[in-house]
Enzyme design. Structure first.
Site, mmCIF file in Angstrom:
data_model
loop_
_atom_site.group_PDB
_atom_site.id
_atom_site.type_symbol
_atom_site.label_atom_id
_atom_site.label_comp_id
_atom_site.label_asym_id
_atom_site.label_seq_id
_atom_site.Cartn_x
_atom_site.Cartn_y
_atom_site.Cartn_z
ATOM 1 N N LYS A 1 0.824 -1.220 0.000
ATOM 2 C CA LYS A 1 0.000 0.000 0.000
ATOM 3 C C LYS A 1 0.851 1.260 0.000
ATOM 4 O O LYS A 1 0.437 2.291 -0.541
ATOM 5 C CB LYS A 1 -0.978 0.013 1.186
ATOM 6 C CG LYS A 1 -0.339 -0.229 2.540
ATOM 7 C CD LYS A 1 -0.305 -1.687 2.877
ATOM 8 C CE LYS A 1 0.546 -1.926 4.103
ATOM 9 N NZ LYS A 1 0.454 -3.243 4.646
ATOM 10 N N GLU B 1 -5.645 -6.311 -3.753
ATOM 11 C CA GLU B 1 -6.559 -6.646 -2.647
ATOM 12 C C GLU B 1 -5.831 -6.763 -1.317
ATOM 13 O O GLU B 1 -6.341 -6.350 -0.266
ATOM 14 C CB GLU B 1 -7.296 -7.958 -2.966
ATOM 15 C CG GLU B 1 -8.312 -8.375 -1.936
ATOM 16 C CD GLU B 1 -9.414 -7.338 -1.725
ATOM 17 O OE1 GLU B 1 -9.321 -6.628 -0.696
ATOM 18 O OE2 GLU B 1 -10.331 -7.223 -2.544
ATOM 19 N N GLY C 1 4.633 -10.792 12.961
ATOM 20 C CA GLY C 1 4.671 -10.482 11.518
ATOM 21 C C GLY C 1 3.603 -9.514 11.069
ATOM 22 O O GLY C 1 3.337 -9.385 9.880
ATOM 23 N N ASP D 1 0.455 3.979 7.610
ATOM 24 C CA ASP D 1 -0.053 2.789 6.906
ATOM 25 C C ASP D 1 -1.572 2.885 6.715
ATOM 26 O O ASP D 1 -2.090 2.572 5.635
ATOM 27 C CB ASP D 1 0.317 1.542 7.732
ATOM 28 C CG ASP D 1 -0.233 0.274 7.132
ATOM 29 O OD1 ASP D 1 0.310 -0.189 6.114
ATOM 30 O OD2 ASP D 1 -1.237 -0.255 7.664
ATOM 31 N N LYS E 1 -3.848 3.091 3.135
ATOM 32 C CA LYS E 1 -5.007 2.232 2.808
ATOM 33 C C LYS E 1 -6.258 3.077 2.571
ATOM 34 O O LYS E 1 -7.050 2.792 1.672
ATOM 35 C CB LYS E 1 -5.247 1.241 3.951
ATOM 36 C CG LYS E 1 -4.112 0.231 4.105
ATOM 37 C CD LYS E 1 -4.193 -0.465 5.446
ATOM 38 C CE LYS E 1 -3.124 -1.524 5.603
ATOM 39 N NZ LYS E 1 -2.983 -2.004 6.987
ATOM 40 N N GLY F 1 -1.007 -10.421 8.923
ATOM 41 C CA GLY F 1 -0.611 -11.803 9.175
ATOM 42 C C GLY F 1 -0.422 -12.521 7.845
ATOM 43 O O GLY F 1 -1.072 -12.190 6.852
HETATM 44 N N1 LIG Z 1 2.881 -8.793 7.075
HETATM 45 C C1 LIG Z 1 1.616 -8.470 6.896
HETATM 46 O O1 LIG Z 1 0.735 -8.813 7.704
HETATM 47 C C2 LIG Z 1 1.191 -7.697 5.691
HETATM 48 C C3 LIG Z 1 -0.171 -7.536 5.437
HETATM 49 C C4 LIG Z 1 -0.577 -6.803 4.311
HETATM 50 C C5 LIG Z 1 0.371 -6.251 3.470
HETATM 51 N N2 LIG Z 1 1.693 -6.427 3.757
HETATM 52 C C6 LIG Z 1 2.650 -5.888 2.799
HETATM 53 O O2 LIG Z 1 3.287 -6.971 2.145
HETATM 54 C C7 LIG Z 1 4.615 -6.630 1.801
HETATM 55 C C8 LIG Z 1 5.562 -7.666 2.402
HETATM 56 O O3 LIG Z 1 5.402 -7.670 3.804
HETATM 57 P P1 LIG Z 1 6.061 -8.800 4.723
HETATM 58 O O4 LIG Z 1 5.457 -8.609 6.065
HETATM 59 O O5 LIG Z 1 5.995 -10.117 4.052
HETATM 60 O O6 LIG Z 1 7.561 -8.265 4.761
HETATM 61 P P2 LIG Z 1 8.874 -9.076 5.155
HETATM 62 O O7 LIG Z 1 9.873 -8.068 5.569
HETATM 63 O O8 LIG Z 1 8.547 -10.184 6.072
HETATM 64 O O9 LIG Z 1 9.315 -9.714 3.758
HETATM 65 C C9 LIG Z 1 9.929 -9.011 2.710
HETATM 66 C C10 LIG Z 1 10.826 -9.978 1.941
HETATM 67 O O10 LIG Z 1 11.337 -9.331 0.794
HETATM 68 C C11 LIG Z 1 12.741 -9.488 0.757
HETATM 69 N N3 LIG Z 1 13.303 -8.295 0.139
HETATM 70 C C12 LIG Z 1 13.089 -7.012 0.532
HETATM 71 N N4 LIG Z 1 13.756 -6.174 -0.278
HETATM 72 C C13 LIG Z 1 14.392 -6.936 -1.188
HETATM 73 C C14 LIG Z 1 15.263 -6.663 -2.282
HETATM 74 N N5 LIG Z 1 15.596 -5.408 -2.595
HETATM 75 N N6 LIG Z 1 15.753 -7.708 -3.005
HETATM 76 C C15 LIG Z 1 15.414 -8.966 -2.675
HETATM 77 N N7 LIG Z 1 14.597 -9.299 -1.662
HETATM 78 C C16 LIG Z 1 14.103 -8.285 -0.919
HETATM 79 C C17 LIG Z 1 13.169 -9.641 2.216
HETATM 80 O O11 LIG Z 1 14.401 -10.298 2.303
HETATM 81 C C18 LIG Z 1 12.018 -10.464 2.770
HETATM 82 O O12 LIG Z 1 12.191 -11.830 2.518
HETATM 83 C C19 LIG Z 1 4.815 -5.199 2.308
HETATM 84 O O13 LIG Z 1 4.545 -4.302 1.262
HETATM 85 C C20 LIG Z 1 3.756 -5.056 3.394
HETATM 86 O O14 LIG Z 1 3.346 -3.728 3.579
HETATM 87 C C21 LIG Z 1 2.128 -7.136 4.828
HETATM 88 N N1 LIG Z 2 1.341 -3.503 9.139
HETATM 89 C C1 LIG Z 2 0.042 -3.668 8.595
HETATM 90 C C2 LIG Z 2 -0.009 -4.917 7.770
HETATM 91 C C3 LIG Z 2 -1.308 -5.089 7.048
HETATM 92 O O1 LIG Z 2 -1.453 -4.136 6.048
HETATM 93 C C4 LIG Z 2 -0.965 -3.744 9.722
HETATM 94 O O2 LIG Z 2 -0.551 -3.952 10.868
HETATM 95 O O3 LIG Z 2 -2.153 -3.595 9.474
HETATM 96 NA NA NA Z 3 -8.030 -6.795 1.390
#
Ligand SMILES: NC(=O)c1ccc[n+]([C@@H]2O[C@H](COP(=O)([O-])OP(=O)(O)OC[C@H]3O[C@@H](n4cnc5c(N)ncnc54)[C@H](O)[C@@H]3O)[C@@H](O)[C@H]2O)c1
Ligand SMILES: N[C@@H](CCO)C(=O)O
Ligand code: NA
Length: 458
Positions: A126, A150, A208, A222, A226, A323
């Site tokens: 986002k 989504e 996470g 954040d 959204k 999550g």
């Molecule tokens: N964790 C959640 O609950 C959640 C929910 C909704 C959206 N998101 C979004 O999803 C995305 C990922 O979140 P996450 O929690 O999985 O993050 P995370 O930090 O757990 O995972 C990111 C991954 O990408 C890799 N990475 C980052 N930059 C890189 C690069 N330049 N080259 C190669 N690998 C690279 C990291 O090593 C890691 O494995 C983010 O945009 C976050 O805002 C996360």
């Molecule tokens: N960091 C975000 C992940 C989901 O977008 C949250 O806690 O809602």
């Molecule tokens: Na959604």
């Protein structure tokens, strides 16, 4: 993947990307980022492979995976792993890039490169879309591909599909939601256990939920990302993240959370978007929600969004807002959409990009709210009268007032009051005058009372 440029509502102005394979061949995915969400996408795609293929009409196949590190436990064939995410966007054998690396630097480059190479993009990012979406959606339109997102709003809750498709026949008047799981998890623990802010944040990070930079969660950034995406779909306007009023939860104290509860309110962090005659209101801030309201009962990492629309009335969407697997659910839903049809027949923001119309965003100073005010005062006669006079001079009515016993440690008296609705600029003037009183110690605290247009009393 085959695109149909003449399909109704298509945003593709030029010859679309047409891949060489037939519809019943697998959708070929390049997965970028093997973190919380990326790993969960692999797990769910593997666990539910057959049923997803049945529903999609063809298999979904990860043929390339790129991230900084690879672990055997990631459950992938090491041969398809690479450390170079940008190279994924150049592969001829990839139909869709799933961007799960996060951030707005490499992710920006990756998404641009994928699009210019004619690949669809599915992203949970986002921040990237709120900051660069106006440009990236246009780029996708030019190249006849889509950006599906989504997972970027309210995690697993299918709110984008609901706003864009399910409510397409409605004029949407307002959206109010708890749209940051980390923040709601922290507030819930502070409320229930009186926990320390930073301990709870550490737990949300360990689970996470939090962003790589948790400031985004606790300062409301954040949620503003959204809200901008939802408002764009709801009001048919370009993304207006930079015009969204944003205030986080980091300055809330258990003292105020508990006193709000004594007055019958739960403190929640809300994103509110509302249509007005002269524009729209876009704001993210902590708010008092009446304890009988459904939003007051949304606890922990759950998110909930209430939408107020002219034909259907109010609808409520609730579920896990963060999550791994919950977010993977939304990523996979977008992939299934792309596998079923090319996706270009549904405008990415619900309105053709060429038809989006910018709206004036109201200044927060012009927005009206009721307020919770808390002051610490010296235990001296006349202080309540002075506070009441200041409020009255600004035309602010008091709904209720609580003067507590003096605190044994510092000898100060907490004064907690609720006001009627007033324009924010007037409240700011009143607060500045209160802070100037000799008897008032420290900055007065103010929290807006949510005006949710709703009456879900049950
Ligand atoms: N964790 C959640 O609950 C959640 C929910 C909704 C959206 N998101 C979004 O999803 C995305 C990922 O979140 P996450 O929690 O999985 O993050 P995370 O930090 O757990 O995972 C990111 C991954 O990408 C890799 N990475 C980052 N930059 C890189 C690069 N330049 N080259 C190669 N690998 C690279 C990291 O090593 C890691 O494995 C983010 O945009 C976050 O805002 C996360
Ligand atoms: N960091 C975000 C992940 C989901 O977008 C949250 O806690 O809602
Ligand atoms: Na959604």
């Amino acid at each position: 993947m085959q695109s149909n440029p003449s399909s109704t509502g298509s945003e593709s102005p030029k010859a679309p990307f047409v891949s060489s394979f037939r519809k019943d061949d697998p959708l070929r995915i390049g997965l970028c980022g093997l973190g919380t969400v990326g790993k969960a996408v692999i797990n769910v795609l593997q666990r539910n492979a057959d049923l997803i293929a049945h529903r999609a009409g063809r298999p979904l196949s990860i043929i390339n995976c790129a991230s900084r590190r690879y672990y055997e436990t990631d459950g992938l064939d090491p041969d398809i792993f690479s450390g170079d995410v940008l190279a994924s966007a150049d592969r001829d054998d990839v139909d869709v890039i799933v961007e799960l690396i996060g951030g707005t630097t490499t992710a920006y480059e990756l998404v641009r490169r994928a699009i210019t190479n004619g690949k669809h993009v599915v992203t949970a990012n986002k921040a990237l879309l709120a900051e660069h979406g106006n440009e990236l959606f246009d780029l996708a339109r030019e190249h006849g591909v889509v950006i599906a997102f989504e997972a970027a709003v309210a995690g697993g809750i299918p709110i984008i599909k609901a706003l864009r498709e399910g409510l397409a026949g409605n004029r949407i008047d307002a959206i109010a939601g708890i749209i940051n799981g980390t923040g709601n998890f922290i507030l819930t623990e502070m409320q229930r256990e009186g926990s320390d802010f930073f301990d709870v944040l550490a737990e949300a990070q360990a689970r996470g939920y939090a962003e790589a930079d948790p400031t985004f969660d606790v300062e409301g950034i954040d949620a503003a990302h959204k809200l901008a995406l939802m408002a764009s779909i709801a009001f048919g306007m370009p993304l207006a993240f930079e015009r969204t009023y944003t205030e986080g939860i980091s300055r809330l104290t258990p003292f105020d959370i508990q006193h709000a509860a004594q007055l019958g309110y739960i403190v929640k962090h809300l994103g509110i978007a509302r249509r007005h005659e002269g524009g729209v209101e876009l704001r993210v801030h902590p708010a008092l929600v009446p304890d009988w309201h459904l939003l007051a009962r949304i606890d922990g990492v759950l998110n909930a969004v209430v939408v107020h629309a002219d034909a259907v009335g109010q609808t409520l969407y609730c579920g896990a807002g963060a999550g791994g697997e919950a977010t993977a659910s939304a990523v996979i839903a977008d992939l299934v959409d792309l596998a079923r049809h090319d996706g270009t027949s549904t405008p990415m923001l619900g309105t053709l990009l060429s038809k989006l119309t910018d709206q004036h965003c109201l200044d927060i100073n012009d927005v009206e709210s009721a307020f919770y005010i808390r002051l610490f005062a010296r235990d001296e006669p006349g202080v309540l009268a002075s506070v009441a006079t200041i409020l009255s001079n600004e035309g602010i009515n008091i709904e209720s007032i609580m003067q507590k016993e003096s605190d044994e440690q510092n000898g100060l008296i907490p004064i907690v009051l609720l006001t009627h609705r007033v324009q924010e600029s007037r409240m700011n003037k009143a607060l500045a005058s209160m802070a100037d009183l000799d008897q008032i110690i420290g900055e007065p605290v103010r929290i807006r009372v949510a005006d949710l247009l709703l009456d879900h009393r049950n």
